[in-house]
Design an enzyme around this catalytic site. Structure first.
Site, PDB file in Angstrom:
ATOM      1  N   LYS A  47      -0.008  17.891  82.629  1.00 25.72           N
ATOM      2  CA  LYS A  47       0.826  16.990  81.757  1.00 25.72           C
ATOM      3  C   LYS A  47       2.275  17.521  82.030  1.00 25.72           C
ATOM      4  O   LYS A  47       3.109  16.793  81.757  1.00 25.72           O
ATOM      5  CB  LYS A  47       0.359  16.617  80.315  1.00 25.72           C
ATOM      6  CG  LYS A  47       0.680  18.015  79.493  1.00 25.72           C
ATOM      7  CD  LYS A  47       0.352  17.415  77.977  1.00 25.72           C
ATOM      8  CE  LYS A  47       0.521  18.340  76.747  1.00 25.72           C
ATOM      9  NZ  LYS A  47      -0.219  19.459  76.787  1.00 25.72           N
ATOM     10  N   HIS A 184      -5.553  26.221  71.456  1.00 24.57           N
ATOM     11  CA  HIS A 184      -4.006  26.036  72.020  1.00 24.57           C
ATOM     12  C   HIS A 184      -3.166  26.311  70.800  1.00 24.57           C
ATOM     13  O   HIS A 184      -3.243  26.001  69.824  1.00 24.57           O
ATOM     14  CB  HIS A 184      -3.910  24.834  72.527  1.00 24.57           C
ATOM     15  CG  HIS A 184      -2.576  24.334  72.903  1.00 24.57           C
ATOM     16  ND1 HIS A 184      -2.019  25.367  73.755  1.00 24.57           N
ATOM     17  CD2 HIS A 184      -1.806  23.426  73.142  1.00 24.57           C
ATOM     18  CE1 HIS A 184      -0.822  24.796  74.435  1.00 24.57           C
ATOM     19  NE2 HIS A 184      -0.640  23.837  73.675  1.00 24.57           N
ATOM     20  N   GLU A 261      -4.604  27.648  79.892  1.00 27.29           N
ATOM     21  CA  GLU A 261      -3.960  26.623  80.465  1.00 27.29           C
ATOM     22  C   GLU A 261      -2.561  26.340  80.408  1.00 27.29           C
ATOM     23  O   GLU A 261      -1.806  25.719  79.826  1.00 27.29           O
ATOM     24  CB  GLU A 261      -4.710  25.467  79.494  1.00 27.29           C
ATOM     25  CG  GLU A 261      -6.050  25.384  79.509  1.00 27.29           C
ATOM     26  CD  GLU A 261      -6.656  24.396  78.211  1.00 27.29           C
ATOM     27  OE1 GLU A 261      -5.870  24.175  77.354  1.00 27.29           O
ATOM     28  OE2 GLU A 261      -7.710  24.092  78.078  1.00 27.29           O
TER      29      GLU A 261
HETATM   30  C1  LIG Z   1      -0.184  20.635  76.457  1.00 22.34           C
HETATM   31  C2  LIG Z   1      -1.414  21.587  76.613  1.00 22.34           C
HETATM   32  C3  LIG Z   1      -1.301  22.653  77.368  1.00 22.34           C
HETATM   33  C4  LIG Z   1      -0.069  23.361  78.194  1.00 22.34           C
HETATM   34  O1  LIG Z   1       0.726  23.719  77.079  1.00 22.34           O
HETATM   35  P1  LIG Z   1       1.977  24.803  77.754  1.00 22.34           P
HETATM   36  O2  LIG Z   1       2.667  24.831  76.354  1.00 22.34           O
HETATM   37  O3  LIG Z   1       2.833  23.711  78.435  1.00 22.34           O
HETATM   38  O4  LIG Z   1       1.574  25.777  78.404  1.00 22.34           O
HETATM   39  C5  LIG Z   1      -2.436  23.379  77.448  1.00 22.34           C
HETATM   40  N1  LIG Z   1      -3.786  22.999  76.852  1.00 22.34           N
HETATM   41  C6  LIG Z   1      -3.604  21.981  76.067  1.00 22.34           C
HETATM   42  C7  LIG Z   1      -4.923  21.562  75.331  1.00 22.34           C
HETATM   43  C8  LIG Z   1      -2.480  21.181  75.809  1.00 22.34           C
HETATM   44  O5  LIG Z   1      -2.533  19.912  75.033  1.00 22.34           O
END
Ligand SMILES: *Cc1c(COP(=O)(O)O)cnc(C)c1O
Length: 380
Positions: A47, A184, A261
């Site tokens: 994303k 996260h 992630e």
């Molecule tokens: C948006 C998101 C990410 C990526 O986050 P960053 O801050 O860009 O590293 C990773 N995992 C989940 C579940 C997310 O919603």
């Protein structure tokens, strides 16, 4: 990072607004992540910037992917399915995790054929997955503290620690397999203690699950949030990596697969926006520049991502504090009310903004008839 000479040359060749993606920097970011977090496999969060060329470069570098919708899943799947699998790992979901805890039943039905790895965080989702994607493997998303993150997410997703093991046992009882835990900490997390708290929480849930008879978990997903070095206040990634490695080694056995992630960390520093001054006015004494890119376009992060981007001019000259506005008729279309820019810039002069690869072009719209910036790839 593209040199200022190259940026000007590209702007001349392609016009503006322009969004320049440097694939050498993508490879560097991936390599640094791998080097400093050797136990962790990076699942790039698509994303942040779903450009297929970015996906292919990160795949070739050894990366995997975090997706949150069927279109994202298919962008990744279609772009990697014919590429040689360089680094096959011993779990079947070595390239994609579908990390959206709430999935429409239509999405689950389409996903099932791929035997995907998906996250969940509530009882209703167990029923949905059992009925519509019974071949999926599960990963329980935990609610963890997001204090100090630029983008807070803990109020929307995550199982409370007190119900986590009940949710694992409920999925097990439904005949599904919970492969592991995820969390996260929130985007652009500069408070490294959040990672420590989250990893410790996950370790406690692991232990509680084992104590209550569930022994099938073999995966920990430490999510995204790794901060991009937007300015000097962001402590070096090396320091965060050292902290994470120490906690992982202390709390998780070697045979546990560790995923992360990272979205912003991989792409933020790889892209530069170049825009053109299309108007200039002095209002209440303040110099105002109007440019052909704005918050409905590449600078969307100003609104959605709570991010500030600094603008620079190629031309030198005595500076003053100016406002910089986007091209649409909406008063919301303000890139900055306080940029220190040369006062002698003219219509047709170019401005650029670095480190703008994440959550920027990805959420660009066609508002007011202005199309998204043209994308060019360098060092591909
Ligand atoms: C948006 C998101 C990410 C990526 O986050 P960053 O801050 O860009 O590293 C990773 N995992 C989940 C579940 C997310 O919603």
């Amino acid at each position: 990072m593209a040199s200022t000479r190259l940026l000007q040359k590209l702007a001349k060749e392609h016009g503006t607004p322009l969004f320049v993606v440097d694939h050498e920097q993508l490879r560097k970011n991936y390599a640094m992540f791998k080097k400093l977090l050797p136990r962790v496999q990076a699942y790039y969060a698509v994303k942040a910037n779903p450009d297929p060329a970015i996906i292919r470069t990160l795949y070739k570098a050894g990366g995997s992917f975090d997706v949150a919708s069927m279109p994202e899943f298919l962008i990744v799947y279609e772009n990697i399915k014919d590429m040689p699998a360089k680094q096959r790992q011993d779990w079947i979901w070595d390239k994609i995790i579908y990390a959206n805890p709430i999935k429409a039943t239509e999405a689950l039905e389409q996903l099932d054929q791929y035997k995907p790895l998906v996250t969940y965080d509530n009882y209703d989702e167990i029923i949905k997955i059992k009925r519509h994607a019974p071949h999926a493997g599960l990963c329980l998303r935990l609610k963890v503290p997001n204090t100090g993150a630029m983008v807070e997410l803990s109020s929307k997703f995550g199982a409370a620690p007190g119900e986590a093991v009940d949710l694992i046992l409920a999925a097990d009882k439904a005949g599904l397999v919970v492969e592991g835990l995820s969390f996260h900490v929130g985007s652009q997390t500069t408070n490294f203690a959040n990672y420590v708290a989250a990893i410790n929480l996950a370790a406690n849930i692991y232990k509680e699950a084992r104590d209550r008879g569930y022994t099938k978990m073999n995966l920990l997903d430490i999510g995204g949030g790794f901060p991009a070095p937007y300015d000097a206040t962001v402590k070096p990634f090396r320091e965060l990596a050292r902290t994470i490695n120490r906690e992982l080694d202390r709390l998780f056995p070697k045979n546990i697969q560790i995923l992360a992630e990272p979205g912003r960390f991989m792409v933020a520093t790889a892209c530069t926006a170049v825009c053109k001054i299309i108007g200039k006015a002095r209002r209440d004494g303040k110099l105002c520049y109007y440019v052909n890119d704005g918050v409905y376009h590449t600078f969307s992060g100003v609104i959605f991502d709570h991010c500030k981007y600094s603008l620079k001019a190629f031309k030198k000259g005595p500076t003053e504090i100016c406002s910089v506005f986007g091209p649409t008729c909406d008063a919301l279309d303000v890139i900055s009310m306080a940029e220190n820019l040369p006062a002698n810039l003219e219509r047709g002069d170019l401005l650029y903004s670095e480190n703008i690869g994440a959550y920027s072009h990805a959420s660009s719209t066609w508002f007011n008839g202005f199309p998204p910036a043209k994308v060019v790839h360098i060092n591909q």
